[in-house]
Each structure stands twice: as C-alpha cells, then as structure tokens.
Scaffold this motif. Structure first.
Motif, PDB file in Angstrom:
ATOM      1  N   ALA A   1       0.847  -1.197   0.000  1.00 30.43           N
ATOM      2  CA  ALA A   1       0.000   0.000   0.000  1.00 30.43           C
ATOM      3  C   ALA A   1       0.880   1.244   0.000  1.00 30.43           C
ATOM      4  O   ALA A   1       1.889   1.300   0.695  1.00 30.43           O
ATOM      5  N   VAL A   2       0.508   2.235  -0.786  1.00 31.66           N
ATOM      6  CA  VAL A   2       1.301   3.458  -0.841  1.00 31.66           C
ATOM      7  C   VAL A   2       0.515   4.700  -0.431  1.00 31.66           C
ATOM      8  O   VAL A   2       1.101   5.732  -0.127  1.00 31.66           O
ATOM      9  N   GLY A   3      -0.792   4.607  -0.461  1.00 37.99           N
ATOM     10  CA  GLY A   3      -1.599   5.742   0.004  1.00 37.99           C
ATOM     11  C   GLY A   3      -1.463   6.984  -0.841  1.00 37.99           C
ATOM     12  O   GLY A   3      -1.468   8.088  -0.311  1.00 37.99           O
ATOM     13  N   MET A   4      -1.336   6.842  -2.136  1.00 40.03           N
ATOM     14  CA  MET A   4      -1.116   8.045  -2.929  1.00 40.03           C
ATOM     15  C   MET A   4      -2.341   8.630  -3.614  1.00 40.03           C
ATOM     16  O   MET A   4      -2.374   9.820  -3.872  1.00 40.03           O
ATOM     17  N   CYS A   5      -3.347   7.821  -3.899  1.00 45.81           N
ATOM     18  CA  CYS A   5      -4.450   8.406  -4.667  1.00 45.81           C
ATOM     19  C   CYS A   5      -5.419   9.162  -3.769  1.00 45.81           C
ATOM     20  O   CYS A   5      -6.133  10.026  -4.228  1.00 45.81           O
ATOM     21  N   ARG A   6      -5.456   8.835  -2.505  1.00 50.37           N
ATOM     22  CA  ARG A   6      -6.282   9.479  -1.482  1.00 50.37           C
ATOM     23  C   ARG A   6      -7.770   9.238  -1.699  1.00 50.37           C
ATOM     24  O   ARG A   6      -8.607  10.025  -1.263  1.00 50.37           O
TER      25      ARG A   6
ATOM     26  N   MET B   1     -10.005   7.871   1.742  1.00 51.57           N
ATOM     27  CA  MET B   1     -10.028   8.633   2.982  1.00 51.57           C
ATOM     28  C   MET B   1     -11.305   8.321   3.780  1.00 51.57           C
ATOM     29  O   MET B   1     -12.412   8.366   3.238  1.00 51.57           O
TER      30      MET B   1
ATOM     31  N   THR C   1      -3.495   2.651   4.089  1.00 53.70           N
ATOM     32  CA  THR C   1      -2.207   2.602   4.775  1.00 53.70           C
ATOM     33  C   THR C   1      -2.365   2.653   6.297  1.00 53.70           C
ATOM     34  O   THR C   1      -1.381   2.726   7.011  1.00 53.70           O
TER      35      THR C   1
END
Ligand SMILES: Cc1cc2nc3c(=O)[nH]c(=O)nc-3n(C[C@H](O)[C@H](O)[C@H](O)COP(=O)(O)O)c2cc1C
Ligand code: SF4
Ligand code: FES
Lengths: 445, 936, 240
Positions: free
Chosen positions: B43-48, B51, B87
């Motif tokens: 998991a990278v948590g970049m697209c958001r 939330m 994440t």
C-alpha cells in the motif's frame, strides 16, 4: 533591542569567523572537543532538551525530544542536516553556510555524536552550488584538523560528514522525500509511520534537523542551558534568524530573541527600517509560503511560536515576507500557489490536481483581471478538497495562501467579479502589480 | 498475529491486527473505494480515494487504559483529519466511519480531481465496462465537473510502451500500480515515472522497452484504460465477451485462465484466480501465446494419402485406412511393431485412451511423450513419488519455509513460479538458488550457490552429508540408508568444495537453512530433469532425511516441460509403466529406441498424436519415412504430418472439455470455448474411434459437445466477475454408464465418462471426477468476496469453475516406502578434445509451434553461443564473431556472446531456436564440446 | 545481442560505455565510499555526466545507469524529476531568473522582459549563438537581494532591469571561465553589482587551514585569499 552577542550570526561579532583559524580562536570546536572527551552522548541530548531548542525547519518541534525517539541499540544511525531551503522567503541557511560554516559543521558533528551516528550528511538544495563548495572546503579543513574521520581526539569516536547536493526540487526539504533523494531516487515523500527516527535513510534510524537548529547546538553546549534560556521566551527559548523580505527598506537576515514584536522587526532602523516609500503594510507572511497570512492588524504580535500561532498563523521557518498595498491578494495567492503547483511531486491526487486547478482559476483573477461569480465557491471547494487529504505537508501548505486570501480579502475577489460583469472581461492586467491598482483602491483600508 | 475487534460503520468485526482498514472493512462487506491500493501490492496511500474517518479509544494518560463514558463504553476520539484506509493499520477498539458527509466530500473531491485530468473517452476506451474509474465515479463521484477549462493533460495518444503493451498517458491516473507490480512482484523494474506534478507520466527505458515476461498483468490491475494490450486493443467491448474457464498449457504451472470469446472467436486470455496456482496473474506467454487456437492453417478434415498426395477424406474412410493398416501390421509383425508418440500438452482423457488403445487394442507398450532427442528430459517418477503433499499452497508460505531451487531457471521454464517463489521470500521464507549460471531468480535469493557444471551430484551429496550429520533418526519405512551412508562416507566436503567451486561454508549455510526449515520445498528444472533420477533422487533424499515426505507444503516441484507433462506420466504414456506408475512386465521401446527400430524395419507403424518430432529432431524424418504406415493427429499440417499416410484433425485446448495435471499434481479442468466444425472430434474421441475401428465396431459419431458445457455468462455493466456474479448455468454431467462397461466397450459418450474411468483405474485419481472438480468452486475462502468487484475490477476473473484437486504423491499412499539408495554416478568424463561443458538453456520464448502467430514471435532471440569473457579472450573470440561448437555428435555455428557472469569452461546455448538446433550436437544429459572461431 | 561489451551479463543485457567511468574513476570511487548504497551516487554522477556531455543525452543517462548497475528507467526517472538536470541541449549559460514572491514584487518581471528583449528569446529558449538559455525558476533563497538570477548556478544579486545589459555583458565576457563551462555549477561563485553597475565576485571567506601551532596567537582579522577554485571530490576536473 539588538542582541549584544549573536548565537548564530556570529560573523557580526567576530569578523571573518568563516575563516577556520578565526573560528578556532573564538571558541570554535571547544564544545565539540569537550563533548567528545568529557561527555556522554546522552548528556548532550539532555542539555539540548533542557535548553528547549526547537527545530527551525518549520514545525518548531523540540529537538531533544526528536532525538530521544531513536530506538535503543539500533545502529548504524544517520544524522541528516536539512539545507534544502527552497520555500519562498527563506534564505538564512544559505547565509549561515556563507558566513559561519564551521559553526554548522561543529553543530552537525556534535549532534551526530549526541545521537551516536557515525555518518552525517548535509543535504543542500541543488541550486546552492556555491554553498556546497564552501561547505566541502570547510569540511576538508575539519578533516585535516582531525575533527572528523576516525578516532577523533583519540576517543575512538568516528564521525564522517558529507555534503550531498540535491538537484532542484522543493519537496526534497520534506524529511522523507529528502531521504529518498539521498538514496538516489525521485524525491517523493514516504508513508509515515514508520517515522525516520525508527526507519529512515537506508531504513536505519535517522534524525533530520535544519541547518539553523544544528548551528544552535555548539553554543548551547558551550555556554549552557541558562545562558541560552536567557534569550527568548520560556516556550521559545533562544534566538531566531529571521529572513525579512518584501517591501521593507532593509531586507535581510536578522537574529533576534524570540518574542520580539513583528513591528520591531519591520520598522526598527536596525532591522527592516520600515516600508519602502513608507507605504502601508498590507500582508505579512510570518513563516514562509506555507504560513497563513497576517495583516497590519497583527503588527504587535510577538515573534515566538505560541504568539504567532495565537494570531492564526505559524512562525514556521521564520521567513517574514512583508508586502505593501500595491499587491493584490488574489495575485499573491496566485503566485504562491504557482510555486506549490510547480513543486508538487505528483504523488497524491489532491495536491497534484488541486494546485493545478487553483492556479487555473486564480490565473483568471490575477492575470486576466476578471473573475466569475461561480469561481469563488469553486476556490473554496478546491482548497477544502485538498485540506487534510494530501499525502504530505506540501499540499496542505498550498491551501494556506488561497484560504488566507479568501478569508482576509474576499472583497478583492468580488471586485474582480464585479468588474468583469461591468465591463465585459475587464482589463488585461499583468503581474498583479501596479496594473491592478484600481481593484485594490476599492478597499480603503 | 493477534485478532482484534474494530467497528466499521457500526458493524463490529474481528480481524487480524496486521490488516489495513480497507481489507478489514471488506470483511464486513463494506466497500471503501480505492485506486492505488491493490490487495497484492504494497500500500502506498497516494491516490487518497480511500479517505475515511478513523477514531481510536481515548486512553487514560497514566493507566493507558481506555477511558469509559457514562454507559461504560470506551470514549472514541476521532483523529483530527481523515485518514487513508489503505495505509492505516487496524488497532483494538478502532472505529471507522466510511459514510459521513465529511468522508463523502473527500472521496467525491478526489474523484473530481482525477477527472480534471482524465479524458472522457469511455466510448472508445478498451476498459469501458470493466473500469474501476467508471464504476467508482458512478458510486462516489460528482455528476458534473466544475473544471471548465479545456486543459486535460495531453499526450500523444496511443504510445507503445513495448510491443505488447500500449500506454495512453492521458488516461493514466498515476496510481503506480503497474510500477509497483513490476518492481515488487515481477522484479523487472522497467517502469517508472518521468517529470513530476501533473506532468508525471509512465515511461519504460529498458531495452527493449517494457522488458518483462509478466507485462500483461499490468493491464489487468490498471484501474483505467491507460494500459492495454496490443493483443486485445479495440477488439471487443468487455460486455460482449463470454469468459470460458480454461487453462494455460504452455508450462507445468497450469495457470487458470479464461478464454474471452465473442462470435466464437478468441478475443483475449485473462487470468482466472486460483490462489494455489497462479493467484491472479498469468505470464505473457499465457496471455499472448494462445493465438495458435485460431491459426489459419488449422486442419478441419482427415487427410488420406492417395497417389502420394494427402487428400481430404471422410472420417469413415480415414479410420478404415488406419484400421486396415494397423491390423495388417499387427497380423504380420505383431503389436510390438506399432508405436505411439503423444504430446505432453494433451489432456488426461486423450492420453489415457491413447495408452489404452496401444496396450489393449494394438498390443504394444511402445509409447512415449518424448521424441528421442539427446538431452531430453528423463521420465520424472521421483517428482511424483516425493512431490509436494496434497493441500500445498505456495501462497501461504513464508517464514519457516525454505525453498531450494536446483538446476532450474523458473523465469524461463515456468514463469509464474518466479512470482510465487518471490512471494515466499517476501513473506519471510528462505530461498536458495543453485545453478551453474546466473538466473534472474538469484536476485531474490537469500543464498545463491554457483556450482560448476557436472558437480551437481557432488554438491547434493555434500548437502546430504551435512544434513544427515544432524539427522538423529531416519524416518520409518525407509530403505537404502546403509547404501547412502556408504556413499556419504566417501564424500569429502573439501573435495566437493574444490570440484564445485563452492565455499565449504556456503554448503554449510545451505544445509543449515534446510535443517531449520519447517516446510521444505525443492524446485528443480531442466538441468536436473535431463539427468533423470540420478539427481532428483538425491534431492528427494534431502526430504526423506528431514522427514518432509508426503507432507503438506513440503516436497519436490519439478518444472516439467508442458501443461500436462505430469498427467502424461500419470496416464502411463510411456514404455515402462502403466497408468498410475504400475510397473510393466513387458517394457516397450522409448522414443529414442523407436527411430533405429523403424530404420531396421522392426517398427512398422506409428500413431503420432500432438507431437512433431521431425521439426525438432531431424533424424526422426528418415525413421518415419522408413515406416510402412504413419498416422499423425494434429491441429496443423506439421512437418511430421506431411510424412503421414493419414492425418487426423486434432483439437486445441480451447475446443473440448478435459482435465490436465500440473507440476504440483493439481488436476484442473478446461472448458469448451470455441466450437469447431461439426465433423471434428476431441482428441480422446478420435482415439476411441480408432479403437472402435480396430475392433470392427461402427464408428461412434463422437460429436464435440457430447456433453453439456458450462460457460460463464457475464452480466453487463455490473460486477460480473465478482464472486457473486452470475455463475452461469453449471450443468454437470456425470457418467451413468458404469466405468467397467465403458472400458470393455469403448463406448464413452462423454469426456466425463473417460474421467470417471481414470478415477476408477488410475491409482491416485480416485474421486477426481468432473463433478468433484466442479465442486471445488464452492470451496470457501478462495479469492474475492461478495460485492467487491471494485477491488479487483479489470483484473483477473473470479473462479467459478473450480480450483482443481490434487492427486496424492506416491509418498502419501498407504504403505509407501522411501528409498535412500543413491543412484549411481553418471559422470561424463572431461576430455581434452572437447574441453567445454555445454549448458543448454530452456527459453520461455522459443521456436514453439504454440507461439506461432502470436505477438511473442518477435521476442524469440536469434541463436547465439555465450562464452565467458576469459575463455573468449583465450580463444581470441570477440563478441559477435562466428563460433563453432563441435561435439562427438556434430557441430553447430552461431555468433558469440561474450558475458562476464558465465563460469569459465562452459558455453551456453539456448534450446529450441530454429536457427540453432542444439540437439544435433548433444550427446546426452551433459555434452562436452570444443569451441573454435570460424575464420571469416 | 549487443556486441563489444566485455562486461555484458547473461541478464539483463545492458549497454556499456566507459567514458565517464574512465575519466572520473577516482571521484566515482570516493563518492561510492560515502554511501551505504551505490544508488545514492546517482545525483552526483548525473551532474558529472551533464558537465561532461553538455547535457544529459539518452546515452549519458544509460551510462550512469550502467556504472551504478541500476535499471535505466530508474535513472531516467531521476533526470525527469529534478529541474537542474537538462535532458535537452542548453546554452553555455543557463540563466535562471527567480519569479517567485518576493522577487516578483521587486522587479523580476521587468528583468525578465529586459532579458527577453536583450537576447531575443523567450523562456525555455536558447539564443541562436548557443550562449544563453533563459528560464523562469522558483525562489532561489536570496529574497533579500531581489531580483535574483542564477547563471550556471552562480548567484547574481540585485539584477534590476536596468542592469540586464551589464549582466549579459558580464556573462558573455566570462563565457570561457570555469563558471561558464560548468552548467552543473561546479565552479559557481556569487556576484553583485558594484557602484558602476558592473558585476564583481563576492569573495568567499574561507582560507586554507593552518595548523594550530602556527596560527597560535596570530589574530586573523583579515580574510586571506578567497578560497581557490580547485575541484573537490564531487566535482569533475576541468575537461575543456
Ligand atoms: C514540503 C516541505 C519542505 C520542507 N523544506 C524544508 C527545508 O527546506 N529546510 C528545512 O529545514 N526543513 C524543511 N521542511 C521541514 C522538514 O521536513 C523537517 O521537519 C525539518 O527539517 C526538521 O528539522 P528541525 O526539527 O530542525 O526543524 C520541509 C517540510 C515540508 C513538508
Ligand atoms: S498506468 Fe494505470 S496502473 Fe500505472 S500509474 Fe497509471 S493508472 Fe496506475
Ligand atoms: S490512498 Fe488508499 S487507495 Fe489510494
């Protein structure tokens, strides 16, 4: 009130302190020698904690606390000195290197000892090619004098210090992006946790501190906690090098104890010397581009972390930008967000797309000189869609200019809209400078 | 791993504390929308997009105990801002809110942002209809855009990232799934991003671009239509496709696939989820290498040679000619004058009946799946006897597992294993890779052993010696311990170290890893398979000594040549054993023995089914020419078929229902996807027809679809691929005719009846009927859960067909015994005439008829001879110069490749290339050669 | 198969050039010794390659990848991400004008207009004589002396529009200095206008180290010489 002696800008007290010999003659490396030969790493962490040194990189986080987050017994550890200094309005790190480099080197080496790191890097932004040369030269001198390298002062302590040069990316000032960059990758922030103190450079425990922060360490260790705390306020002890810029008569770096009011920094003849052409102050950005704006109403705010926060902004990096009444608020927001758009790394959606959209809409106001009624709620919405949702603080910072502009100067946006409605598209103002004067004249402040 | 309880939208669930919030919510059937998150990728948590509001119990500062409210419930303090669910790890007492206005505003906002850059070209986008961005926009997105600028990102539209994959940079939403797949799973870090901010875009700068055997998977996990395959681009809309469960037959992994059909045409091949086999991936060979199904020169009718010409004929005529000729040979020379060769890609049912035909009707044990070329794989019985235990699931292995890869190059020989083995390492397992030359898997290994060619046996004996020294007790039912002990006593570690070029410490370290392992897997490939039991038995000995035989998650995995190589051995298509490895009294001829026998006139008739010896082993031609009568059954007029007296049109895997057995002895079923000519028959039915003709019975009108077939009809516009998707009409046919009767009479009506016979007659296959196979689809815990197409959409298909059943290994059968006796050494002495050892490399992309007409054709390299830098210097050979290899059997020329990491004293030659027939110089398992420069 | 590379590997085949490695062998070695991972040397090596070849050609980038044994894509990523790497030909002087707050309110736009006019080019263009490439950049951290310009990363302070002429003249005159030849800024210095409006170097305050015994008691009130511009470990020697 000028300081009788400077903690950081010692070049003002001791001419040519950049000269290694001069530095040595004026207590240079005394604290360092004492630390390595007489003290334990822990004791230094304690002194720095007791002195209440707070990080100058922006967040004001207590440095001793940060150092204490290192997991016990995990080595190697790294110390990174953050000299990425790329935020509009900040320029004191550069000057420290130019005029007092050995104090920084001593501070880095001393702090490396304190956190038991054998390797430290000073990460300079790529544009600081001159500073990199100065530093490398000074580091060579320190090596030659036996202050760096193996078995320093015969104590068995090894400390290596290298300069690492970035290549043009503001985001690399963010601590995890800095580590990525130092590892030879594109500078994009990492997820936290794990925090750098636990898993940082090369996945090893790592401490990252600002240049000014680390330059504070030798004087603290040499002169003691009480001396240090005699400056500033109880919560923001010591001095701060404020980078003053904008429409003041004498822009520059000024070292002041924390707690001096903004008005003094701007108007004292020793510092800002007042506003150019004696025009009124309109907007003050007290802590670099990411700080919410203040206005002339806040001129009496003392410059310490708590007071500036109470005024609704943040002291941040201590970069104080003062702008006069010729500047249009939408244009300032536009320029600021153009910076953030330019520097957005692209990793997360809200920052990447949000800054672009903000700049797009703001361009209509600030550069095309008109706006549409529906643009204003869109601007509100864009920053709300960004706020709290970005991956790192760059995106969050980009919210501040537009949010401030809308909150403090709504009428300027409305004026653009009104003008667009009254005379078609309005004039084709450029640069948000003198040309937009008529709009600003609308609001007699 | 502890279990904790969290609350998601008011629903309490108990989940492992290692989970993230997305996965945990999924267990409560609550969807948190995601783009960059993918359950198989870090998991990278970049697209958001994910939330959500998250709260944790307020803890008392002093006691660290939760503070309770007036109802005695813990007080929850919500974090000051929304958190990315992908994440964020769950923690005890966590409260997650996924549906508040705040959350909706944020998620809606992210979608609106994404759409400010994304073109709205769904009508022409290949992903349309199975696009997560489309689906999520419907559910979570804004209905109109306020971004009223004509300022989408603009790039040149179709952009070839490689010749297989196209990138539409405008559509890319920068989620990095593809990059992470290539970096972390495939270990081919050939994708990256150029520029930054909104100009950020995917690039590939490898040479050739996008150089990876797994590239197609990125098109599955791309959540938009940014990545598409050249193979499927603009061919069909997703909702027009009928996805038929099938299997990839290219290698021994046996990946589950679907053949996506429209108008009876194959549009694309997609992975079908099977955690124990291919998870949700397939390699590019599986995805792009199935165009052979629709080759234009497919045979449709039988051909009979008349006046020296092969001419179309009716089935009756063809069968009559066959029966007449076979009967004549039988009458004059006996059954032993007849022989059969069959391809290892054919189904169990085909192969079972093939050997029955020979053994029961024609009266011959002259059967083989090989073609008799030197350097071919030996029959791998050890891999059956000591194969991995039933229930083995590589997906679950990690810490506590040691894998020894010996003499194998998984990336080339069985690509998907590369991903599986890497995953074991990622999950904490150890991986020892032992080979005479570097392979890509070395990069993932925890230890590599680079032994000298021809020291394999010594290395294994050394490992055995080290392991046996720590072995207190030899397991029960073991024989040969004394013999092994004797051999090990003569094995000296320092001598082995010298012979093999390995440090003694390295051997010790490997032995330690093996000793410490709870699960011990041993994977071996080409370099061991050519040697047959002489090496594999020693590998098995490691398992026996460690007591790891017949156990789940331990055992041997041989990287056999083809999709049903194991099935062919199980079915007894071999001269020495009947189905189920039962020894025969009267042993028949091997393929290698057939050719001289034919030339000598002892062998007079042959039936070659799905095999083309002439194409890859030239000497076969003269032998086949010498036969009195040759029947060839294949899908095209192969080189061998051109010599035949009768040619029968065979079917491909796509055209009939049947079962196949993979390297781990998992029997799996492929379905009829493509209807061929009504007159055509499945391969097994043709075999049966010959049997009937031989017996003078009326020819059974063996229609293709004598059985009701299953197709999965996908619902349009929805989540048809989800586990709750339409399962299709699953009509199962069970054999009513009793197996015995069928066997007697050769009157199988359906393929299921043949399978039922196999279940009855082949030891180990008991219970493996088509009904039972289909039932494995209902197995709980597989793959995706209900309502989560959003999670995997555009990815592999859910598995509605079944995940297969494993046949027990020999060691798992009651009363199995384990033999430690070390096989005799088969050293090929070094010689001064032929000073170099020839290493033959199996390539994934080679001159394989199954790859013809596919996009992979251009990935097959031109032949070369690789030499070590020092050797090349000594011989005065520069890169690119013509080199000649000479062995006792012949010689071969090709340009030299000079490489640094090949051990001295060997040359490496790729196998199976049209311009480099390495079998012409091979003399056996190990060939020694002389190397010389060809004068210009 | 690519010929000629004696370091070719069975996998993956990679192109090899030996130019950089041969020219800067000692620097590369010393850089590698500084870091726990060779990949950390990517940025310094790209700077070197950029100076060596004038800009970062595809071959240069592949060469850096090969030296560090990295996938080429990873190095291309880095080149694309950072603004100081130029993957296109640029002028002898890379002229970078800060247009950020506060410079933009203190004359940067007027300066840009003046420079464009002087050079007859617009932003991101290179003058026809190949001497200048003009670029707008973000804050250069010298906000107290606006407008600020960097030319090959040498700082020029207080470059008002009126001084554009003198500034350009200075650069032309100094085109053949080490500063002019290093687009990566290995020899960068700082400059300011003097009373006559011409630019002069601001001396750097470092002096050579003197062992403590010798310097004992001698107050060093005057800075000695500006630091010599000899290349340090991270900078390539001059290759003109
Ligand atoms: C986008 C971004 C840019 C930053 N740039 C810098 C910088 O140039 N210099 C700096 O010292 N800190 C910078 N910071 C803050 C650092 O991340 C970090 O907090 C700081 O270096 C810690 O040092 P300190 O504890 O001494 O303040 C930046 C943070 C962000 C989010
Ligand atoms: S191409 Fe697809 S998978 Fe790759 S980053 Fe773009 S959207 Fe994500
Ligand atoms: S940030 Fe969680 S799915 Fe992308």
């Amino acid at each position: 009130m000028a300081l009788t002696e400077h903690v950081i800008m010692r070049e003002l007290d001791v001419p040519n302190i950049a000269d290694f010999n001069v530095y040595l003659q004026h207590d240079g490396y005394v604290a360092y020698r004492k630390a390595l030969t007489e003290m334990k790493p822990n004791e230094i962490v304690q002194i720095v904690s007791d002195a209440g040194l707070r990080g100058r990189g922006g967040a004001g986080f207590p440095t001793g606390r940060k150092w204490s987050f290192l997991p016990r017994g995990v080595y190697p550890r790294y110390l990174l000195c953050n000299c990425d200094e790329s935020e509009p309005g900040t320029f004191n790190n550069h000057q420290i290197i130019d005029l007092n480099p050995h104090q920084l080197i001593e501070g880095v080496a001393l702090s490396a000892f304190a956190i038991e790191a054998e390797t430290a890097y000073i990460y300079c932004r790529g544009e600081f090619a001159t500073a990199v040369r100065t530093l490398e030269h000074a580091i060579e001198q320190a090596y030659a004098a036996g202050f760096l390298g193996k078995n320093i002062f015969g104590t068995g302590v090894n400390i290596d210090l290298y300069v690492h040069r970035g290549a043009g990316a503001y985001i690399c000032g963010e601590e995890t992006a800095l580590m990525e960059s130092l590892e030879g990758k594109i500078g994009q922030p990492r997820n936290k946790p794990p925090f750098p103190a636990v898993e940082g450079l090369y996945r090893k425990p790592t401490i990252i501190n600002n240049v000014e922060t680390l330059a504070n360490v030798p004087p603290i260790v040499r002169r003691g906690v009480d001396w240090y705390r005699s400056y500033g306020t109880p919560q923001s002890p010591g001095t701060k090098v404020f980078s003053l810029s904008g429409h003041v008569k004498r822009p520059g770096n000024y070292e002041l104890p924390f707690g001096v009011p903004l008005r003094e920094l701007i108007y004292s003849p020793e510092y800002g010397g007042g506003m150019q052409a004696d025009r009124p102050v309109k907007i003050i950005i007290p802590g670099g581009a990411s700080a919410p704006w203040l206005t002339d109403k806040h001129l009496d705010t003392p410059l310490d972390y708590e007071s500036v926060a109470a005024a609704g902004s943040m002291l941040g990096s201590g970069a104080v930008m003062v702008l006069n009444d010729t500047v249009s608020a939408p244009h300032l927001a536009y320029k600021m967000d153009e910076f953030f758009k330019h520097e957005s790394c692209g990793k997360c959606t809200p920052c990447r797309e949000g800054t672009h959209w903000l700049v797009k809409v703001l361009h209509r106001f600030a550069e095309e000189g008109h706006g549409r009624a529906e643009d204003i709620p869109v601007l509100h919405s864009i920053y709300r869609q960004m706020q709290g949702n970005c991956f790192c603080l760059l995106g969050e910072s980009a919210v501040m200019p537009i949010k401030s502009a809308l909150a403090l100067f709504p009428e300027e946006f409305e004026a653009y809209v009104a003008r667009a409605a009254s005379n078609g598209k309005g004039h084709n103002g450029k640069n948000g400078h003198a040309q937009v004067q008529p709009v600003i004249a609308l609001q007699q402040r | 791993m502890a279990e904790i309880t969290i609350t998601v939208d008011g629903v309490q669930i108990t989940v492992p504390d290692t989970m993230n919030v997305v996965d945990a919510a999924r267990l409560a059937a609550i969807q948190i929308p995601v783009f960059c998150y993918h359950p198989r990728l870090p998991a990278v948590g970049m697209c958001r997009m994910c939330m959500v509001a998250i709260g944790t119990p307020r803890l008392d500062r002093d006691t660290r105990q939760p503070v309770l409210d007036e109802h005695g419930k813990p007080m929850i303090q919500m974090l000051p801002k929304l958190q990315p669910a992908c994440t964020t790890r769950v923690s005890e007492g966590m409260v997650v809110i996924t549906k508040s206005d705040e959350v909706k505003f944020a998620q809606n906002g992210v979608l609106e942002f994404l759409l400010t850059s994304h073109p709205l070209d769904c009508p022409v986008c290949d992903k349309g209809g199975e696009c997560p961005l489309q689906n999520l926009t419907m559910e979570w997105g804004p209905s109109t855009s306020r971004f009223d600028y004509s300022d989408k990102v603009h790039f040149e539209k179709p952009y070839k990232l490689g010749d297989l994959i196209n990138l539409d940079r405008e559509r890319c939403i920068l989620c990095s799934r593809c990059v992470r797949f290539q970096d972390d799973l495939a270990d081919d870090p050939v994708l990256g991003f150029d520029q930054r901010g909104r100009k950020w875009h995917i690039i590939s700068k490898s040479d050739p671009p996008f150089d990876s055997k797994f590239s197609g998977n990125t098109t599955d996990i791309c959540p938009v239509g940014a990545l598409t395959t050249s193979d499927f681009r603009f061919r069909a809309r997703a909702w027009e496709l009928t996805a038929v469960p099938s299997l990839c037959n290219h290698c021994a992994v046996g990946c589950n696939t679907t053949l996506d059909m429209r108008h009876n045409q194959l549009q694309r091949v997609m992975p079908r989820e099977n955690a124990a086999v291919n998870d949700i991936w397939i390699c590019d060979k599986g995805r792009f290498g199935h165009r052979f199904i629709e080759r234009e020169n497919r045979l449709t009718t039988p051909l009979v040679r008349r006046d020296g010409q092969l001419q179309p004929a009716t089935w009756d005529e063809a069968l009559d000619v066959i029966a007449t000729n076979f009967r004549a040979i039988q009458a004059t020379d006996g059954g032993a004058a007849l022989a059969g060769l069959a391809g290892e890609h054919l189904a169990n049912e085909d192969l079972f009946l093939f050997q029955r035909l020979f053994r029961e009707v024609l009266g011959s044990n002259n059967l083989d799946t090989r073609i008799g070329a030197p350097g071919e794989y030996a029959l791998d019985d050890v891999g059956y006897q000591y194969g991995v235990g039933v229930g083995t699931n590589l997906m679950k292995l990690g810490k506590g597992t040691a894998v020894l890869v010996f003499g194998a190059d998984p990336e080339e020989e069985a690509p998907l294993y590369m991903l599986r083995l890497r995953q074991i390492v990622t999950q904490g397992g150890s991986l020892i890779v032992a080979n005479p030359r570097p392979t890509k898997l070395d990069r993932s290994a925890t230890q590599t052993l680079r032994y000298r060619p021809d020291s394999e046996r010594d290395v294994l004996l050394a490992l055995l010696k080290l392991v046996s020294a720590e072995t207190k007790q030899i397991p029960q039912r073991t024989t040969g311990a004394a013999e092994l002990k004797g051999t090990l006593e003569q094995t000296k570690l320092d001598v082995v170290a010298k012979l093999s070029g390995l440090e003694q410490a390295a051997l010790e370290q490997a032995a330690q890893t093996i000793l410490a392992a709870e699960h011990l897997l041993i994977v071996y490939g080409a370099d061991v398979l050519v040697h047959g039991a002489s090496l594999s038995a020693l590998l098995a000995n490691l398992l026996i000594l460690r007591g790891k035989v017949g156990l789940v998650n331990s055992g041997l995995i041989p990287l056999l040549a083809r999709g049903n190589s194991r099935g062919a051995l199980d079915m007894g298509v071999r001269p020495d054993k009947a189905a189920g490895y039962r020894p025969l009294q009267q042993v028949g001829l091997t393929a290698r023995e057939m050719w001289p026998a034919a030339l000598a006139g002892k062998l007079r008739g042959m039936y070659v089914m799905g095999s083309d010896p002439v194409a890859s082993y030239a000497p076969a031609q003269a032998a086949l020419d010498a036969l009195a009568f040759l029947v060839v059954q294949d899908t095209t007029l192969t080189a061998t078929a051109q010599l035949a007296d009768v040619v029968l049109p065979g079917m491909t895997v796509a055209e009939y229902d049947a079962t196949y057995t993979n390297a781990e002895r998992r029997v799996q079923r492929a379905r009829l996807a493509r209807k061929v000519d009504d007159a055509s028959k499945p391969n097994w039915a043709i075999v049966q027809a010959i049997a009937q003709a031989m017996r003078g019975e009326p020819v059974l009108a063996g229609a293709v679809s004598s059985e009701t077939t299953t197709t999965i009809t996908r619902t349009v516009g929805g989540n048809g691929k989800g586990g709750n998707g339409v399962q299709g009409k699953l009509t199962l046919t069970t054999s009513t005719a009793s197996a015995d009767a069928a066997q007697e009479n050769w009157d199988y009506m359906t393929v299921a009846e043949v399978a039922a016979d196999i279940a009855d007659l082949v030891p180990g296959y008991a219970g493996i009927t088509h009904t039972a196979l289909a039932q494995t689809a209902q197995t709980k815990g597989w793959g995706r859960q209900a309502n989560e197409a959003y999670f995997y959409d555009g990815t592999s298909y859910a598995n509605a067909e079944g995940v297969g059943l494993q046949v027990p290994s020999g060691a798992e059968l009651p009363k199995a015994t384990f033999d430690l006796t070390p096989p005799p050494a088969t050293k090929v002495p070094a010689s001064s005439t032929y000073p170099f050892a020839l290493l033959v490399q199996t390539l994934a992309y080679r001159n394989d008829p199954f790859l013809h007409d596919s996009l992979l054709q251009s990935h097959i390299p031109a032949g070369y001879i690789a030499l070590n830098t020092d050797d090349a210097a000594k011989l005065g050979i520069a890169a690119g110069a013509q080199v000649q290899l000479t062995s006792a059997a012949g010689s071969l020329r090709a340009p030299a490749r000079v490489v640094a990491d090949l051990p001295t004293g060997c040359v490496l030659v790729p196998a199976g290339l049209a311009d480099l027939p390495v079998s012409t110089i091979q003399t056996g398992a190990l060939t020694r050669v002389a190397v010389s420069r060809v004068a210009e | 198969m690519q010929g000629g590379g004696e370091k070719e590997s069975l996998l993956p085949p990679c192109k090899q050039q030996t130019m950089l490695k041969a020219t800067y062998a000692t620097q590369i070695e010393s850089l590698l010794a500084r870091y726990a991972s060779p990949r950390s040397v990517v940025l310094p090596l790209l700077y070197m390659a950029q100076d060596h070849y004038g800009h970062l050609t595809e071959e240069a980038i592949n060469e850096v990848a090969a030296i560090l044994n990295l996938p080429a894509t990873d190095v291309f990523e880095v080149v694309g991400f950072y603004t100081l790497f130029y993957d296109r030909p640029v002028g002898r002087w890379m002229v970078q004008v800060c247009d950020d707050v506060p410079c933009c309110y203190c004359g940067a736009e007027a300066l840009l207009d003046a420079l464009k006019q002087q050079l007859g080019i617009s932003e991101e263009q290179t003058s026809s004589d190949g001497m200048f490439t003009l670029q707008r950049v973000k804050c250069l951290a010298a906000c107290h002396r606006p407008p600020v310009v960097q030319a090959n990363l040498s700082y020029f302070y207080d470059v008002t529009a009126e001084r554009a002429d003198a500034f350009i003249r200075f650069l032309r005159e100094h085109a053949d200095t080490p500063q002019g030849k290093s687009v990566s800024g290995f020899y960068a210095e700082d400059y300011e206008p003097d009373a006559n409006g011409t630019f002069r170097q601001i001396p750097r305050k470092l002096v050579a180290y003197q062992p403590p015994a010798a310097s004992n008691g001698t107050p060093a009130a005057e800075p000695s010489q500006p630091a010599p511009s000899e290349p340090s470990a991270a900078s390539p020697p001059e290759t003109a």
